[in-house]
Motif scaffolding. Structure first.
Motif, PDB file in Angstrom:
ATOM      1  N   GLU A 502      51.482  27.824  35.425  1.00 59.16           N
ATOM      2  CA  GLU A 502      52.914  27.578  35.593  1.00 59.16           C
ATOM      3  C   GLU A 502      53.244  26.110  35.368  1.00 59.16           C
ATOM      4  O   GLU A 502      54.270  25.776  34.753  1.00 59.16           O
ATOM      5  CB  GLU A 502      53.354  28.006  36.994  1.00 59.16           C
ATOM      6  CG  GLU A 502      54.820  27.735  37.305  1.00 59.16           C
ATOM      7  CD  GLU A 502      55.773  28.393  36.314  1.00 59.16           C
ATOM      8  OE1 GLU A 502      56.827  27.800  35.993  1.00 59.16           O
ATOM      9  OE2 GLU A 502      55.465  29.502  35.840  1.00 59.16           O
ATOM     10  N   ALA A 503      52.371  25.222  35.825  1.00 58.53           N
ATOM     11  CA  ALA A 503      52.633  23.795  35.650  1.00 58.53           C
ATOM     12  C   ALA A 503      52.649  23.412  34.178  1.00 58.53           C
ATOM     13  O   ALA A 503      53.521  22.663  33.720  1.00 58.53           O
ATOM     14  CB  ALA A 503      51.575  22.976  36.397  1.00 58.53           C
ATOM     15  N   ILE A 504      51.724  23.944  33.421  1.00 62.80           N
ATOM     16  CA  ILE A 504      51.680  23.573  32.008  1.00 62.80           C
ATOM     17  C   ILE A 504      52.768  24.291  31.217  1.00 62.80           C
ATOM     18  O   ILE A 504      53.265  23.785  30.214  1.00 62.80           O
ATOM     19  CB  ILE A 504      50.275  23.839  31.416  1.00 62.80           C
ATOM     20  CG1 ILE A 504      50.033  22.909  30.233  1.00 62.80           C
ATOM     21  CG2 ILE A 504      50.095  25.301  31.021  1.00 62.80           C
ATOM     22  CD1 ILE A 504      48.580  22.763  29.852  1.00 62.80           C
ATOM     23  N   ALA A 505      53.192  25.481  31.696  1.00 66.82           N
ATOM     24  CA  ALA A 505      54.310  26.168  31.044  1.00 66.82           C
ATOM     25  C   ALA A 505      55.612  25.399  31.272  1.00 66.82           C
ATOM     26  O   ALA A 505      56.457  25.304  30.376  1.00 66.82           O
ATOM     27  CB  ALA A 505      54.439  27.593  31.574  1.00 66.82           C
ATOM     28  N   ALA A 506      55.766  24.847  32.474  1.00 67.34           N
ATOM     29  CA  ALA A 506      56.976  24.078  32.767  1.00 67.34           C
ATOM     30  C   ALA A 506      57.063  22.820  31.919  1.00 67.34           C
ATOM     31  O   ALA A 506      58.165  22.308  31.656  1.00 67.34           O
ATOM     32  CB  ALA A 506      57.007  23.718  34.251  1.00 67.34           C
ATOM     33  N   ARG A 518      53.639  31.664  29.846  1.00 68.68           N
ATOM     34  CA  ARG A 518      53.613  32.477  31.076  1.00 68.68           C
ATOM     35  C   ARG A 518      53.179  33.911  30.784  1.00 68.68           C
ATOM     36  O   ARG A 518      52.411  34.516  31.537  1.00 68.68           O
ATOM     37  CB  ARG A 518      55.000  32.466  31.730  1.00 68.68           C
ATOM     38  CG  ARG A 518      55.411  31.114  32.293  1.00 68.68           C
ATOM     39  CD  ARG A 518      56.762  31.184  32.993  1.00 68.68           C
ATOM     40  NE  ARG A 518      57.177  29.866  33.476  1.00 68.68           N
ATOM     41  CZ  ARG A 518      57.967  29.034  32.784  1.00 68.68           C
ATOM     42  NH1 ARG A 518      58.443  29.414  31.587  1.00 68.68           N
ATOM     43  NH2 ARG A 518      58.277  27.858  33.279  1.00 68.68           N
ATOM     44  N   ALA A 519      53.687  34.484  29.676  1.00 68.21           N
ATOM     45  CA  ALA A 519      53.324  35.854  29.332  1.00 68.21           C
ATOM     46  C   ALA A 519      51.835  35.957  29.031  1.00 68.21           C
ATOM     47  O   ALA A 519      51.153  36.888  29.486  1.00 68.21           O
ATOM     48  CB  ALA A 519      54.149  36.337  28.131  1.00 68.21           C
ATOM     49  N   ALA A 520      51.299  34.991  28.278  1.00 63.48           N
ATOM     50  CA  ALA A 520      49.880  35.021  27.930  1.00 63.48           C
ATOM     51  C   ALA A 520      48.997  34.786  29.145  1.00 63.48           C
ATOM     52  O   ALA A 520      47.862  35.268  29.195  1.00 63.48           O
ATOM     53  CB  ALA A 520      49.582  33.986  26.850  1.00 63.48           C
ATOM     54  N   CYS A 689      53.227  46.344  25.723  1.00 60.95           N
ATOM     55  CA  CYS A 689      52.758  45.045  26.198  1.00 60.95           C
ATOM     56  C   CYS A 689      53.946  44.096  26.300  1.00 60.95           C
ATOM     57  O   CYS A 689      55.024  44.379  25.754  1.00 60.95           O
ATOM     58  CB  CYS A 689      51.709  44.480  25.239  1.00 60.95           C
ATOM     59  SG  CYS A 689      52.372  44.009  23.620  1.00 60.95           S
ATOM     60  N   PRO A 690      53.784  42.969  27.000  1.00 61.22           N
ATOM     61  CA  PRO A 690      54.879  41.997  27.071  1.00 61.22           C
ATOM     62  C   PRO A 690      55.282  41.502  25.684  1.00 61.22           C
ATOM     63  O   PRO A 690      54.428  41.273  24.820  1.00 61.22           O
ATOM     64  CB  PRO A 690      54.280  40.852  27.903  1.00 61.22           C
ATOM     65  CG  PRO A 690      53.173  41.478  28.676  1.00 61.22           C
ATOM     66  CD  PRO A 690      52.622  42.559  27.806  1.00 61.22           C
ATOM     67  N   GLN A 691      56.593  41.348  25.468  1.00 61.10           N
ATOM     68  CA  GLN A 691      57.116  40.848  24.205  1.00 61.10           C
ATOM     69  C   GLN A 691      57.982  39.623  24.481  1.00 61.10           C
ATOM     70  O   GLN A 691      58.832  39.642  25.372  1.00 61.10           O
ATOM     71  CB  GLN A 691      57.940  41.921  23.495  1.00 61.10           C
ATOM     72  CG  GLN A 691      57.144  43.161  23.115  1.00 61.10           C
ATOM     73  CD  GLN A 691      57.972  44.182  22.356  1.00 61.10           C
ATOM     74  OE1 GLN A 691      59.056  43.865  21.846  1.00 61.10           O
ATOM     75  NE2 GLN A 691      57.489  45.409  22.280  1.00 61.10           N
TER      76      GLN A 691
END
Length: 929
Positions: A502-506, A518-520, A689-691
């Motif tokens: 989450e930190a690196i996604a932010a 986040r999805a991956a 799967c998530p898209q």
């Protein structure tokens, strides 16, 4: 002109084709006609028992098929109550009965009908052939049944023949790939020289090999038949002898042996129509060959002709992108090609296991997957599809693998403390010793060469170029310009907590990149969609994963794509270096090697962030493999996923260990893959799967134009710097003239893009403004010469097709006894003389859109002549117009056909089974979980 991508063969015969018979709703269910007891799917087989019994069973099977199609009986009753026929006998590569095959121990009785039962008698749960999804023997593609390789009849043709075909074929005149009027065809086309409407030359709609107007056999032909009465030499010698007796070019002997095995001569003598298994041979040519060998015995109703024709038609359908066909489409195609009783031909094919029968659920694509334990009180609407085991196995292997990655992924620990409490994965994914994976001898030498045979080694049963997978199209692998980039295997890192993800996604460069990260982080399979600008998002994901210490790479189809991805990953890496987000040592550093430099973010050659698919699968690029043979990766991102064909995908996915994250990223608006299937579109439609849909727009006038095309609108855009120029023309001659003028003068002078960086793109190879005509005119203006090296001169711009569906741009630098020397993106490549003569090389100033897919140039000139209208679709226009980075010129001669295609014809449909297979797989996993 013959437009690239035009449907021919089964899709157009009699107006009935897979697209009109239900589209590409996906297929699933049981397979009939599978080889019982073969242990590797349904190979070619000969019906055992008496002829009368076999025909009776065949008739019963065919009647059952017709009853299901008409609604007179349910699909369930077909798969549970169909009478059993005699067990088929396995055949060897030449099509003859295998020694000891009759009565083989352990072979269950029941033959084709027994295999029709979903989950019974040799069918795997979910109605797949027994070997579906099983790991193949060493050296065999997941999409290829054992014993049914390159030599198994019509299956020798692979995927597509657009780029794989050249201006002329091998010596032998009419039998060359480009011999027919109209020349080569595009990736979705059928056999070369086919006429629009599905006709196949004189014998397509005519009375067949012995119809009115057929000439009496000449004395030479009679003498040739008598000369074949004795024993034949094995190998090329025997094949050459039979070919000569039938009036076919002896130059086809080598191809015939590759397709039919060492006994090719004997096979062709017994069944002349097996010549259709040789790449580039058309039906009328096989009919002429058969007439010369058989004389009065030859007729359109010959059972051998019908069986060879069914396999050939399914192969031609594969060239157009279909992984299976409806029975009605096959019957119409057989009737259009003078088979007097199509039903009887299909009966025999079913009984002998030459084709597989599948149950295709006609569910509403928007409906959720049907639970595996749902009650069967309400009959589901279905249709029956016919296909070849090669493509069925590949499609089912892909479905199995994607479901495995999605459902074996373990939840991410929430905190660093929880992550630290666990230990690195053990078992198959445990770290390998430093010497566990030594690169094979000679890899360093091979790494300096172009990725020539990788796809053939990795996922096909033959390296023979034989298809143009919109036909040619797409999986283009460019030369390897880097040295061997494999390195000692990095140990599998500890788990990364959700908090760190989450930190690196932010801190991601964009919100869409953060959403993808986040999805991956929380799924083993993710689909990402977006245009050219959105490629920065998977690059950010790769940089983030590597910053967290994971073994992550991105794979592209071309060297050009690899270069562009590496640049984007470097930018994202630099972004994270300055973001202040805590990171971990890179996998390379964990293995005792330097990782990306802080100054540039560029990964060292020992552990690249961007690779080509071919290089990754062959072991010339990427992190290598773990002790169990799986790719030593924690995250793999595949860009340009719409161009991923089924056979390459099957091999790639089987190379990923449980727990590996796979992200498929691409633009859903571009042309589909070169080979049969439409993997990315089916994955999106299955919604399993998530898209993540990118919100990053493509900027500039070209981006605005292409974005509008993507939603069906061809609008005028403001181009103050002449980024987009429309050049109207009246006819094909003027189109060629204006194209040469643009490339040689206008674009370099007004836009500042040199001729060498401008690419011409047109609809097809043939016609007055196809690639042949344009390349001839451009050569005359830009590099005139006598063509002293097989039609080429030093300085010629060329397109090299080392394998079906792959195009490598280059420039001729010279020639010697070894062959033609090319410079392909800085890498020296030598094309052997026989490949030059056989059509692997063509001039490359002008390409088709399918050949150009996955690559971009500073300037693109797109030629749309008036006779190209039948080949235009929104996907074609979207792909072609998107190849220019700074400038796009459109030579427009199609008038209203161009905006009409954008608005009304999204793409040429394909009949595939993957969507339903994925839904079935998910239902099974949910029921078991």
């Amino acid at each position: 002109m013959r437009p690239e991508g035009e449907d021919v063969g089964p899709a157009s015969a009699g107006g009935a084709g897979p697209a009109s018979a239900g589209g590409a709703a996906g297929t699933g269910g049981s397979a009939a006609g599978a080889e019982a007891g073969a242990g590797a799917g349904a190979g070619a087989g000969a019906a055992g028992g008496g002829a009368a019994g076999g025909r009776a069973s065949a008739a019963a099977l065919a009647a059952a098929v017709r009853a299901v199609e008409s609604g007179e009986r349910s699909a369930a009753s077909f798969f549970n109550e169909t009478p059993r026929g005699p067990a088929p006998t396995p055949r060897d590569a030449a099509g003859t009965a295998a020694p000891g095959a009759s009565g083989a121990p352990g072979a269950p009785a029941g033959g084709a009908a027994a295999a029709a039962r979903g989950g019974q008698s040799g069918a795997a749960p979910g109605g797949r052939p027994a070997a579906a999804g099983a790991t193949p023997p060493a050296g065999q593609s997941p999409g290829t049944a054992a014993g049914a390789g390159a030599a198994a009849g019509p299956g020798a043709v692979r995927g597509a023949d657009g780029p794989a075909r050249a201006d002329g074929g091998p010596a032998g005149g009419a039998y060359g790939p480009g011999a027919a009027s109209g020349g080569g065809h595009g990736p979705s086309g059928g056999p070369q020289g086919a006429r629009p409407g599905g006709q196949q030359g004189p014998s397509a709609q005519g009375p067949g090999p012995q119809g009115p107007g057929a000439q009496a056999p000449s004395p030479q032909a009679t003498a040739g038949r008598e000369a074949l009465s004795g024993p034949l030499a094995p190998g090329i010698g025997g094949a050459r002898q039979v070919l000569a007796a039938g009036g076919a070019p002896e130059a086809l002997a080598e191809k015939a042996v590759r397709a039919l095995g060492e006994q090719a001569g004997e096979t062709l003598r017994e069944d002349p129509w097996r010549l259709l298994a040789v790449a580039g041979v058309r039906l009328e040519q096989a009919d002429t060959f058969a007439r010369a060998l058989l004389g009065p015995e030859c007729g359109p109703g010959d059972e051998r002709r019908g069986q060879a024709l069914i396999g050939w038609l399914l192969e031609q359908a594969a060239l157009a992108g279909h992984s299976a066909l409806e029975a009605g489409a096959l019957r119409a195609a057989l009737a259009a090609r003078a088979v007097p009783d199509p039903d009887e031909a299909l009966q025999t094919a079913i009984a002998e296991g030459e084709v597989l029968v599948f149950q295709d659920a006609l569910d509403d694509p928007s409906a959720p997957p049907r639970p595996a334990d749902a009650e069967d009180d309400e009959e589901r609407p279905v249709r029956l599809l016919f296909g070849l085991d090669r493509f069925a196995m590949a499609e089912e292997s892909v479905a199995d693998g994607l479901s495995r990655l999605l459902n074996t992924f373990e939840p991410v620990p929430e905190t660093d403390a929880e992550a630290a409490g666990g230990s690195p994965a053990e078992g198959p994914d445990a770290p390998a010793s430093a010497d566990a994976e030594a690169p094979p001898e000679g890899d360093a030498e091979a790494a300096a060469e172009v990725d020539v045979d990788l796809t053939a080694e990795a996922g096909t049963d033959t390296a023979e170029a034989g298809t143009d997978t919109d036909a040619a199209t797409t999986d283009t692998t460019a030369p390897d310009t880097a040295p061997d980039t494999t390195a000692p295997i990095a140990p599998r890192p500890p788990q990364v907590s959700a908090a760190r993800w989450e930190a690196i996604a932010a801190a991601a460069p964009s919100s869409s990149a953060g959403e993808l990260i986040r999805a991956a982080a929380h799924s083993g399979l993710v689909a990402h969609t977006g245009g050219e600008a959105a490629r920065a998002e998977p690059a950010a994901l790769i940089a983030a994963a590597r910053a967290l210490g994971l073994r992550a790479v991105g794979a592209t189809h071309t060297a050009d794509g690899r270069r562009r991805l590496a640049d984007l990953v470097a930018e994202a890496t630099a972004h994270y270096d300055t973001s202040g987000v805590p990171t971990a040592p890179t996998p390379a550093a964990a293995a005792g090697q330097p990782g990306p430099t802080a100054a540039t973010g560029q990964p060292t050659p020992g552990h690249p962030a961007a690779v080509t698919l071919g290089g990754l699968l062959a072991g010339r690029e990427g992190p290598g493999r773990d002790a169990d043979g799986s790719l030593a990766l924690d995250l793999l991102v595949v860009l340009d996923a719409p161009q991923l064909d089924l056979e390459t995908a099957a091999l790639l996915i089987e190379s990923l260990a449980d727990g590996t994250r796979l992200v498929l990223s691409g633009d859903p608006g571009v042309l589909w893959s070169a080979g049969p299937g439409r993997l990315f579109a089916d994955l999106l439609a299955a919604r399993c799967c998530p898209q993540v849909a990118s919100r990053t727009p493509d900027f500039g006038p070209i981006g605005e134009l292409v974005s509008g095309i993507g939603i069906g609108e061809l609008t005028e855009v403001e181009a103050p710097e002449k980024e987009v120029v429309i050049v109207p023309v009246r006819d094909a001659g003027e189109a060629v003239h204006r194209t040469v003028q643009l490339v040689a003068d206008s674009v370099p002078r007004a836009i500042g893009v040199p001729t060498a960086e401008t690419q011409v793109i047109t609809v097809g190879h043939g016609g007055a403004a196809g690639t042949r005509a344009l390349n001839a005119a451009l050569k005359e203006r830009l590099n005139p010469g006598p063509g002293r090296f097989g039609g080429f001169d030093p300085g010629d711009r060329v397109a090299y097709s080392p394998a079906p569906g792959r195009t490598v741009p280059g420039q001729v630098t010279g020639a010697d006894a070894d062959g033609l020397h090319l410079d392909c993106g800085g890498a020296p490549v030598v094309v052997p003389r026989d490949e030059v003569a056989g059509g692997a090389l063509r001039h490359g100033w002008a390409l088709t859109a399918h050949q150009a897919a996955g690559m971009r140039w500073p300037a693109a000139v797109v030629v749309v002549p008036g006779d190209a209208a039948p080949g235009l679709t929104r996907a074609w226009v979207y792909t072609a117009f998107g190849r220019g980075e700074r400038h796009l010129s459109v030579v427009q001669g199609a008038d209203q056909a161009l905006p009409r295609a954008v608005a009304e014809i999204p793409a040429k449909e394909r009949t595939t089974r993957l969507r339903t297979l994925l839904n079935v797989q998910q239902a099974e996993w949910q029921a078991e979980g």
